[in-house]
Structures are given as structure tokens and as C-alpha cells.
Write an enzyme that holds these catalytic residues in place. Structure first.
Site, PDB file in Angstrom:
ATOM      1  N   HIS A 334       5.910   1.667   2.364  1.00 26.61           N
ATOM      2  CA  HIS A 334       5.638   1.371   3.756  1.00 26.61           C
ATOM      3  C   HIS A 334       5.224  -0.084   3.953  1.00 26.61           C
ATOM      4  O   HIS A 334       4.503  -0.644   3.143  1.00 26.61           O
ATOM      5  CB  HIS A 334       4.466   2.276   4.225  1.00 26.61           C
ATOM      6  CG  HIS A 334       4.310   2.399   5.692  1.00 26.61           C
ATOM      7  ND1 HIS A 334       3.140   2.850   6.270  1.00 26.61           N
ATOM      8  CD2 HIS A 334       5.153   2.154   6.715  1.00 26.61           C
ATOM      9  CE1 HIS A 334       3.280   2.873   7.578  1.00 26.61           C
ATOM     10  NE2 HIS A 334       4.497   2.451   7.872  1.00 26.61           N
ATOM     11  N   GLU A 340      -4.138  -0.540   7.815  1.00 30.27           N
ATOM     12  CA  GLU A 340      -4.518   0.782   7.322  1.00 30.27           C
ATOM     13  C   GLU A 340      -5.689   0.647   6.351  1.00 30.27           C
ATOM     14  O   GLU A 340      -5.520   0.171   5.233  1.00 30.27           O
ATOM     15  CB  GLU A 340      -3.349   1.448   6.597  1.00 30.27           C
ATOM     16  CG  GLU A 340      -2.098   1.598   7.443  1.00 30.27           C
ATOM     17  CD  GLU A 340      -0.972   2.287   6.675  1.00 30.27           C
ATOM     18  OE1 GLU A 340      -1.252   2.984   5.683  1.00 30.27           O
ATOM     19  OE2 GLU A 340       0.197   2.089   7.057  1.00 30.27           O
ATOM     20  N   TYR A 349      -6.810  11.465  -4.164  1.00 35.75           N
ATOM     21  CA  TYR A 349      -5.742  11.272  -3.186  1.00 35.75           C
ATOM     22  C   TYR A 349      -4.392  11.409  -3.889  1.00 35.75           C
ATOM     23  O   TYR A 349      -4.186  10.876  -4.974  1.00 35.75           O
ATOM     24  CB  TYR A 349      -5.884   9.886  -2.545  1.00 35.75           C
ATOM     25  CG  TYR A 349      -4.815   9.577  -1.537  1.00 35.75           C
ATOM     26  CD1 TYR A 349      -4.615  10.400  -0.433  1.00 35.75           C
ATOM     27  CD2 TYR A 349      -3.999   8.463  -1.681  1.00 35.75           C
ATOM     28  CE1 TYR A 349      -3.631  10.121   0.491  1.00 35.75           C
ATOM     29  CE2 TYR A 349      -3.015   8.173  -0.756  1.00 35.75           C
ATOM     30  CZ  TYR A 349      -2.826   9.011   0.330  1.00 35.75           C
ATOM     31  OH  TYR A 349      -1.852   8.732   1.247  1.00 35.75           O
ATOM     32  N   HIS A 370       2.810  -1.209   0.655  1.00 35.51           N
ATOM     33  CA  HIS A 370       1.983  -0.251  -0.072  1.00 35.51           C
ATOM     34  C   HIS A 370       2.787   1.024  -0.272  1.00 35.51           C
ATOM     35  O   HIS A 370       3.859   1.202   0.304  1.00 35.51           O
ATOM     36  CB  HIS A 370       0.668   0.020   0.661  1.00 35.51           C
ATOM     37  CG  HIS A 370       0.836   0.475   2.083  1.00 35.51           C
ATOM     38  ND1 HIS A 370       1.058  -0.405   3.124  1.00 35.51           N
ATOM     39  CD2 HIS A 370       0.839   1.705   2.637  1.00 35.51           C
ATOM     40  CE1 HIS A 370       1.165   0.264   4.265  1.00 35.51           C
ATOM     41  NE2 HIS A 370       1.054   1.566   3.999  1.00 35.51           N
TER      42      HIS A 370
HETATM   43 FE   LIG Z   1       1.104   3.185   5.389  1.00 38.92          FE
END
Ligand SMILES: [Fe+2]
Length: 442
Positions: A334, A340, A349, A370
Site C-alpha cells: 500500500h 497511518e 498483528y 508499507h
Molecule cells: Fe495502509
């Protein structure tokens, strides 16, 4: 805390009386010539008087003495709380922090206010448009002091240690995996019960609201009835030097008064603090193939004036089923026109099983690439896609903002928790390109 009672509903007109004073709410009017029990009436406005009814917020507080009876405010030291976004040069890299340090009580007693550290942010409380992300780490309860944020709303995400928040509206116990929102101007004090840490999303000039659901319909995500407001509670206590700490235009000020500010016997209105248990979030997810965007996990949003563009969204990644067929199931690679910030309340996670730890954080700034680390990519490119539980025992969250946030000197240097090896988690990603590849059927 056993025995605490709450009122439910998001943004409703609520009424509350301390049970010790039945009839404390005036009947039929807000501001009678003489209030029941000899109380003062005081309005707390959370929106301009003339806001449309759907966004108009105010509460009436019936209190033993009005807030105005205090000595003058004077400036106090801010430690690591700041609204200065030019302390250090910008850094467009992926940033990750190891768990933020909690001070040891035996070495230094630190209360919630002294333990506030600003990590990043943008905008300006004076023009009422912006955001700040803070970390709190403390070990000692506030004594004869309270805090008021004149600049904006605090969305508090406890990560370690429950916090007992006494507000002008009553008391709330908030545990990790719950969140609370203390809106602009509301006075509160925090009791802690050991080493305590969490995250705060502050927005200036907007209040948090439930996201619109669009085609999802009337139900789903966070349901209004699961938001809880405190029940009125007062103390009639004379104090030799009660301290009110006021965050105003990004700086701290304090004043003294000789009584507890938690002297509200009854209140009514739609402008209150509230809390929410993240376990109550009804998850929507893909049941065919590919991904929905993480906006399906939005708990609360602070809208900007541009349709669909948030000052900040609070988004969670709760335990759920992953069932998507012929799909790379972890979050996609992304680059985003939004910032973010991610934190982890507990567990691991799914896109980064190592390195991203509870009590730490990461910031992927505007257009900073990322995505899953090398191990996650390899594992999820070859795994057999049966239905599986995702994020079991975990709660990661994201503060997503349309602002391009600056990181503070504390965040980049002083806290000494920046993980300078973060970029390495993507170094094992290798090319799988095969120019002789032939399509096969799914
Ligand atoms: Fe993202």
C-alpha cells in the site's frame, strides 16, 4: 470498579442525577431562577450555538459551585506534550517504535498528565483543524488535580492497566480493549493501579461520530447502544489547593481553587464523555475473494469538511474469520494519501508477527510504502486457504488521518524507542517474476 453504572446510547440526549439527590434536575427548563438543592446551572457547549440539530452538542451541569470560581491560570512546564510540529526535520521513512517505556514508581512518580508524550501530529488548535497522537505512560494517580483539554477531543486507548476516570459527569472504569472519549473542555482526573500505558488520538475542531454505513444498512460495526456514558456523581469537598490543568493552544496552564470540580449533582444533554468495549464491534469482512478496504473496521470518525475525508478515523483489526478464496489474505501492499499510525493493544498483528509489539507503534506517512513483511508474504502465498481465525487474541488499531503528520523530537529522538532496523523486515522480499509463466485456471 464494581458498582459503576452507565447510561447507554451514542449522542443521545441523556439525563442523570446522583441518587443521593433525587429531583436535582430542574423540571421543564434548563436555567431556573433557583435550582433544586441550591445548585448552580452551567452549560458546557460542544458545538457552535447555531450548528444544525444533527451536530448540535451541549450539556447542562447542575453543580455546587460554578467552574468560574478559580484563581488565575498561569503557565506550567509542558514536558513532552507539544503542538510544535517543526522541532525536527520531516522523515518520510517507515517508522516503528518498540513498546514505549513506562516509568517505575520507585524511581519517579508520574501521573497521567505528567506522562503525556506527543508522538506526532499536524494542524493547529488555534484554527481548530488538526490532529495529535500522544502516548501516556504513568504509575501514579492524580491527586487533587484534574485536566481539561481546551484544544480538542481525546480518544483514549488503554493498552496496559485499567484507568478510573472521574469526570464532571461521573466515573468510568476503562480497561485495555475498551476505549473512551473525553470531549473538548470536560474536566477529568485519572486513577491508575500500577504501571499504565496507552495511546491518545486528539482532534481539534471536530467531534468523533459513528461512520455512515452506506450499503451495509442500519446495523453493523459499532452499535450506538454499546456506547456508555457515566452516571452523575459528586463530591462536596473543600480542598486546600485543588489544581486545574488546562491544555490551551498547545500549552499547559494551571490554576488553583478550593473545591473539587467533581461537584456536579445532576446533568442532562448530548455532550458527555463515553466509553466503548471493542469486543462489541460487529465485524464486516470479505466472504468471497480479495479485500475490502480497512475502512470497514472504522469504529469512530472525526470528519473534515470534505465529504468522505476524515481528520482522523479510529479503526480496529478485531478477531474474525478469514475465508477469502484464491486471495493473498493479509493486508495489501500500500501507498496511501492518508497517514497511518498503528498501535497494538495485545497479541500479534497478522501482517507482522515479530517486531510490532503491544505498547509500541508504527507510522506509515503519506505515500510511504508499507505492507506485509517478507515472512508474512512467503507464508501466505503458499498456505492452503481454508477458513481460519484471524487475529485471535489480538487487537491492533489504526489512527488514520488526512493530515501529513510531523513526528516530534520526543518521537524521533528523546523516547529512544525508535526501531532503526524496521526497514529490514521487507529486505527479504524477492522477485518471483517469471517471464515464461503461463496462465492456469483458478
Ligand atoms: Fe495502509
Amino acid at each position: 470498579m464494581a458498582g459503576l453504572k452507565y447510561l447507554s446510547g451514542f449522542g443521545n440526549e441523556l439525563t442523570s442525577e446522583d441518587p443521593r439527590c433525587p429531583g436535582a434536575l430542574p423540571e421543564g427548563q434548563n436555567n431556573p431562577q433557583v435550582c433544586p438543592y441550591g445548585l448552580y446551572a452551567e452549560q458546557l457547549s460542544g458545538s457552535a450555538f447555531t450548528c444544525p440539530r444533527s451536530s448540535n452538542k451541549r450539556s447542562w451541569l447542575y453543580r455546587i459551585l460554578p467552574s468560574v470560581r478559580h484563581k488565575p491560570f498561569t503557565a506550567m512546564k509542558c514536558e513532552d506534550l507539544t503542538e510544535s510540529w517543526n522541532e525536527v526535520d520531516p522523515d518520510p521513512n517507515q517508522l516503528r517504535w518498540l513498546p514505549f517505556t513506562i516509568p517505575k514508581a520507585a524511581e519517579k512518580k508520574v501521573c497521567f498528565v505528567a506522562g503525556l508524550h506527543t508522538l506526532c501530529g499536524a494542524g493547529d488548535s488555534k484554527s481548530r483543524n488538526g490532529i495529535a497522537i500522544h502516548v501516556y505512560s504513568c504509575n501514579t494517580s492524580m491527586t487533587d488535580s484534574c485536566f481539561q483539554n481546551s484544544d480538542g477531543d481525546f480518544l483514549v486507548v488503554p493498552q496496559q492497566g485499567e484507568i478510573l476516570i472521574t469526570t464532571e459527569f461521573g466515573k468510568m472504569m476503562v480497561e485495555p480493549n475498551e476505549i473512551c472519549v473525553i470531549q473538548q473542555g470536560m474536566r477529568f482526573s485519572v486513577d491508575v493501579f500500577g504501571e499504565t500505558r496507552g495511546y491518545i488520538l486528539e482532534v481539534y475542531g471536530a467531534h468523533f461520530e459513528l461512520p455512515d454505513l452506506g450499503p451495509i444498512g442500519a446495523n453493523g460495526l459499532a452499535n450506538p447502544r454499546d456506547f456508555l456514558a457515566p452516571v452523575a456523581w459528586y463530591e462536596d469537598r473543600t480542598v486546600n489547593g485543588y489544581t486545574i490543568v488546562n491544555k490551551y493552544q498547545g500549552k499547559l496552564f494551571s490554576c488553583q481553587q478550593d473545591f473539587s470540580p467533581f461537584n456536579v449533582v445532576a446533568w442532562h444533554g448530548n455532550y458527555t464523555p463515553y466509553k466503548y468495549n471493542l469486543e462489541n464491534f460487529m465485524v464486516i469482512n470479505c466472504v468471497a475473494f480479495d479485500h475490502a478496504d480497512p475502512s470497514i473496521f472504522t469504529v469512530l470518525t472525526a470528519k473534515s469538511t470534505r465529504p468522505g475525508v476524515a481528520i482522523a478515523d479510529f479503526v480496529i483489526f478485531p478477531p474474525r474469520w478469514g475465508v477469502a478464496d484464491h486471495t493473498f489474505r493479509p493486508p495489501y501492499y500500500h501507498r496511501n494519501c492518508m497517514s497511518e499510525f498503528m498501535g497494538l493493544i495485545k497479541g500479534h498483528y497478522e501482517a507482522k508477527e515479530e517486531g510490532f509489539q503491544p505498547g509500541g507503534g508504527s507510522l506509515h506517512s503519506i505515500m510511504t510504502p508499507h505492507g506485509p513483511d517478507g515472512d508474512c508474504f512467503e507464508k501466505n502465498s503458499t498456505s492452503v486457504l481454508t477458513p481460519e481465525r484471524v487475529a485471535e487474541g489480538t487487537m491492533a488499531f489504526m489512527f488514520e488521518s488526512s493530515f501529513s503528520m510531523a513526528v516530534t523530537k520526543w518521537g524521533l529522538q528523546t523516547c529512544q524507542r525508535l526501531d532503526k532496523s524496521y526497514y529490514k523486515c521487507w529486505e527479504s522480499l524477492k522477485s518471483h517474476f517469471n517471464p515464461n509463466w503461463k496462465p492456469t485456471s483458478k
